[in-house]
Design an enzyme around this catalytic site. Structure first.
Site, PDB file in Angstrom:
ATOM      1  N   LYS A   1       0.832  -1.208   0.000  1.00 55.77           N
ATOM      2  CA  LYS A   1       0.000   0.000   0.000  1.00 55.77           C
ATOM      3  C   LYS A   1       0.872   1.266   0.000  1.00 55.77           C
ATOM      4  CE  LYS A   1      -2.932   3.095   0.475  1.00 55.77           C
ATOM      5  NZ  LYS A   1      -4.307   3.440   0.283  1.00 55.77           N
TER       6      LYS A   1
ATOM      7  N   CYS B   1      -3.564  10.981   1.536  1.00 54.12           N
ATOM      8  CA  CYS B   1      -2.863   9.711   1.322  1.00 54.12           C
ATOM      9  C   CYS B   1      -1.504   9.923   0.690  1.00 54.12           C
ATOM     10  CB  CYS B   1      -3.719   8.828   0.430  1.00 54.12           C
ATOM     11  SG  CYS B   1      -5.408   8.726   1.016  1.00 54.12           S
TER      12      CYS B   1
HETATM   13  N1  SAJ Z   1      -1.986  14.677  -8.959  1.00 48.43           N
HETATM   14  C1  SAJ Z   1      -1.152  15.381  -9.816  1.00 48.43           C
HETATM   15  N2  SAJ Z   1      -0.851  14.836 -11.024  1.00 48.43           N
HETATM   16  C2  SAJ Z   1      -1.349  13.630 -11.418  1.00 48.43           C
HETATM   17  C3  SAJ Z   1      -2.183  12.906 -10.547  1.00 48.43           C
HETATM   18  C4  SAJ Z   1      -2.486  13.460  -9.312  1.00 48.43           C
HETATM   19  O1  SAJ Z   1      -0.686  16.484  -9.497  1.00 48.43           O
HETATM   20  O2  SAJ Z   1      -1.045  13.216 -12.534  1.00 48.43           O
HETATM   21  C5  SAJ Z   1      -2.308  15.231  -7.639  1.00 48.43           C
HETATM   22  C6  SAJ Z   1      -3.804  15.456  -7.426  1.00 48.43           C
HETATM   23  O3  SAJ Z   1      -4.207  16.669  -7.975  1.00 48.43           O
HETATM   24  C7  SAJ Z   1      -3.910  15.393  -5.925  1.00 48.43           C
HETATM   25  C8  SAJ Z   1      -2.855  14.352  -5.546  1.00 48.43           C
HETATM   26  O4  SAJ Z   1      -1.974  14.268  -6.648  1.00 48.43           O
HETATM   27  O5  SAJ Z   1      -3.574  16.632  -5.346  1.00 48.43           O
HETATM   28  C9  SAJ Z   1      -3.402  12.987  -5.224  1.00 48.43           C
HETATM   29  O6  SAJ Z   1      -4.461  12.666  -6.104  1.00 48.43           O
HETATM   30  P1  SAJ Z   1      -4.654  11.202  -6.725  1.00 48.43           P
HETATM   31  O7  SAJ Z   1      -5.851  11.225  -7.591  1.00 48.43           O
HETATM   32  O8  SAJ Z   1      -3.392  10.753  -7.344  1.00 48.43           O
HETATM   33  O9  SAJ Z   1      -4.835  10.261  -5.460  1.00 48.43           O
HETATM   34  P2  SAJ Z   1      -5.799  10.250  -4.164  1.00 48.43           P
HETATM   35  O10 SAJ Z   1      -5.023  10.819  -3.017  1.00 48.43           O
HETATM   36  O11 SAJ Z   1      -7.132  10.820  -4.435  1.00 48.43           O
HETATM   37  O12 SAJ Z   1      -5.940   8.651  -3.967  1.00 48.43           O
HETATM   38  C10 SAJ Z   1      -4.752   7.861  -3.859  1.00 48.43           C
HETATM   39  C11 SAJ Z   1      -4.876   6.667  -4.801  1.00 48.43           C
HETATM   40  N3  SAJ Z   1      -3.602   5.965  -4.897  1.00 48.43           N
HETATM   41  C12 SAJ Z   1      -3.059   5.620  -6.106  1.00 48.43           C
HETATM   42  O13 SAJ Z   1      -3.579   5.886  -7.161  1.00 48.43           O
HETATM   43  C13 SAJ Z   1      -1.781   4.853  -6.078  1.00 48.43           C
HETATM   44  C14 SAJ Z   1      -5.965   5.718  -4.310  1.00 48.43           C
HETATM   45  O14 SAJ Z   1      -6.015   4.532  -5.090  1.00 48.43           O
HETATM   46  C15 SAJ Z   1      -5.696   5.340  -2.838  1.00 48.43           C
HETATM   47  O15 SAJ Z   1      -6.706   4.470  -2.325  1.00 48.43           O
HETATM   48  C16 SAJ Z   1      -5.697   6.625  -2.027  1.00 48.43           C
HETATM   49  O16 SAJ Z   1      -4.613   7.448  -2.503  1.00 48.43           O
HETATM   50  C17 SAJ Z   1      -5.495   6.258  -0.579  1.00 48.43           C
HETATM   51  O17 SAJ Z   1      -6.498   6.289   0.158  1.00 48.43           O
HETATM   52  O18 SAJ Z   1      -4.397   5.867  -0.208  1.00 48.43           O
END
Ligand code: SAJ
Length: 422
Positions: free
Chosen positions: A211, A265
């Site tokens: 995780k 996360c």
């Molecule tokens: N972000 C970027 N660029 C990207 C993707 C995301 O800047 O290309 C930023 C987003 O805007 C945001 C942050 O990253 O601020 C996180 O967003 P996210 O959509 O990547 O993830 P979370 O935090 O909403 O959810 C993540 C997910 N983990 C992964 O994809 C590996 C989700 O599957 C997990 O269950 C969750 O964390 C968790 O609860 O751990």
């Protein structure tokens, strides 16, 4: 050692009714388990028991309503005896980046008086390596019962993406890490009844690491994208184009740059790895630092664009931590706004999803009127639908800084806007 018998699971007690616990409790309930949801927040209990939801997530309200109406889901402030306990509480970090496991500890202690022979305890909360077999099992053993003999413990980390929680809850593969094989076997049986994805069984510490590695990997990939964007900027090149074209290579897949990484996360979990083995997690730490530096960089670039404008006003579009969600806690927008505020720049925030925020939320008209720049920080789908010509008429200067590359650039440029991207 003779083990407690494995009887069919009927009752489940879910501790924590947040973004993970509430949908999990509802999915278990509609699949026939009798579920008690536990949360200390009275307003959450009231709304769940009325079949309402305190958070916005597609389909969640319908699911919770169905669960409550079926009579299988009830929310209350204290745990009660059950066949299975699911812990889905927050595991934040402290100021010094160490893991704050106090909610897991409290949840475990609240289970102890109700723990019975044959019980299974599942930890869904993301946790540092060793938590499930160590802290959690040790607290549960204070009941006088013996782990692996009388009760069983597994780490089954949640992996759902806010914005797609309901589908991912059912469709994602699940990693089930037991403190022993019997714990994992029993945990797998429970998840098999509600999950369509594959159930992958392993040890508790592997599940914990899997995780953390998933989120650290995403953080590092985003940090790479952010670094590419900044290098490209220094070279007078369009970072988005660099990434897009590099991604045309069959073995390159860079994520999107942005104003920083928010949520509970991705900015948190990598620190659990750094905390566990600091000397060996240099890349993971650096990725965190790169992403944490993005809000300041975005603020400085905004200020540089407005250097010649007297008493500038900025219209902030979106403050949630990412697009199309209502969650603005741990959002990179806060870091950007803090710097603008320090420098005496006036700003007005628009967000159609967020209900509560540190700064007042304005309507779009008020926000753009006499503004010198739009600073787009969250890629909510509505923003791309606005008519730039109509927006521009109300503004003092037509500048838009689209940190998410969410707006149709050509249309905004045709309307006389100077469009800046990362
Ligand atoms: N972000 C970027 N660029 C990207 C993707 C995301 O800047 O290309 C930023 C987003 O805007 C945001 C942050 O990253 O601020 C996180 O967003 P996210 O959509 O990547 O993830 P979370 O935090 O909403 O959810 C993540 C997910 N983990 C992964 O994809 C590996 C989700 O599957 C997990 O269950 C969750 O964390 C968790 O609860 O751990």
């Amino acid at each position: 050692m003779s083990r407690a018998e494995s009887l069919p699971v009927e009752t489940v007690c879910v501790l924590g009714l947040g973004y993970v616990g509430l949908p999990t409790a509802a999915v278990l309930a509609v699949n026939g388990f009798r579920v008690t949801g536990v949360d200390p927040r009275a307003e959450v209990l009231q709304s769940v028991n009325r079949g309402e939801v305190p958070i916005h997530e597609v389909g969640l309200k319908t699911l919770v309503q169905a669960a409550v109406n079926s009579g299988n889901l009830h929310a209350q402030s204290e745990p009660q005896p059950a066949d299975v306990f699911v812990i889905a509480v927050p595991t934040p970090i402290r100021e010094d980046h160490t893991a704050d496991l106090s909610f897991v500890e409290q949840a475990a202690r609240s289970i102890v008086p109700h723990l019975r022979s044959g019980n299974l305890v599942l930890l869904e909360s993301t946790s540092p390596p060793g938590t499930t077999g160590g802290l959690l099992t040790e607290i549960l053993a204070e009941s006088g019962l013996t782990p692996k003999k009388d009760f069983f413990v597994a780490h089954c980390p949640e992996r759902i993406l806010p914005g797609r929680i309901l589908s991912e809850l059912v469709q994602n593969d699940r990693i089930i890490g037991g403190i022993d094989e019997e714990s994992a076997r029993r945990a797998a049986e429970v998840y098999r009844r509600v999950v369509d994805g594959e159930i992958l069984v392993t040890s508790a510490v592997v599940a914990e690491l899997v995780k953390l590695v998933e989120n650290a990997y995403r953080d590092a990939n985003i940090a790479f994208a952010n670094e590419v964007a900044r290098i490209s900027h220094e070279c007078d090149a369009d970072g988005w184009q660099v990434i897009e074209l590099a991604n045309r290579h069959p073995r390159v897949s860079i994520l999107r740059p942005g104003p920083g990484v928010g949520g509970h996360c991705i900015p948190v979990d990598p620190w659990f790895l750094v905390g566990a083995v600091p000397d060996l997690s240099r890349l993971i730490r650096t990725a965190r630092e790169v992403n944490d530096s993005m809000p300041a960089w975005v603020a400085e670039r905004t200020l540089a664009e407005l250097a010649d404008v007297k008493e500038p006003k900025v219209s902030i579009w979106g403050v949630s931590y990412k697009g199309n969600v209502d969650d603005a806690r741990e959002t990179p927008a806060l870091g950007v706004l803090e710097i603008l505020e320090e420098r005496g720049v006036r700003f007005s925030v628009v967000d159609f999803h967020v209900k509560q925020f540190k700064h007042p939320l304005d309507d779009i008209e008020a926000s753009i009127t006499d503004a010198d720049c739009i600073l787009l920080l969250s890629d909510h789908r509505e923003f791309a639908l606005f008519e730039p010509a109509a927006i521009g008429k109300r503004m003092r200067h037509r500048i838009v800084f689209d940190t998410r590359r969410c707006l149709p650039r050509d249309r905004w440029e045709d309307a006389g806007f100077r469009v800046i991207t990362l």
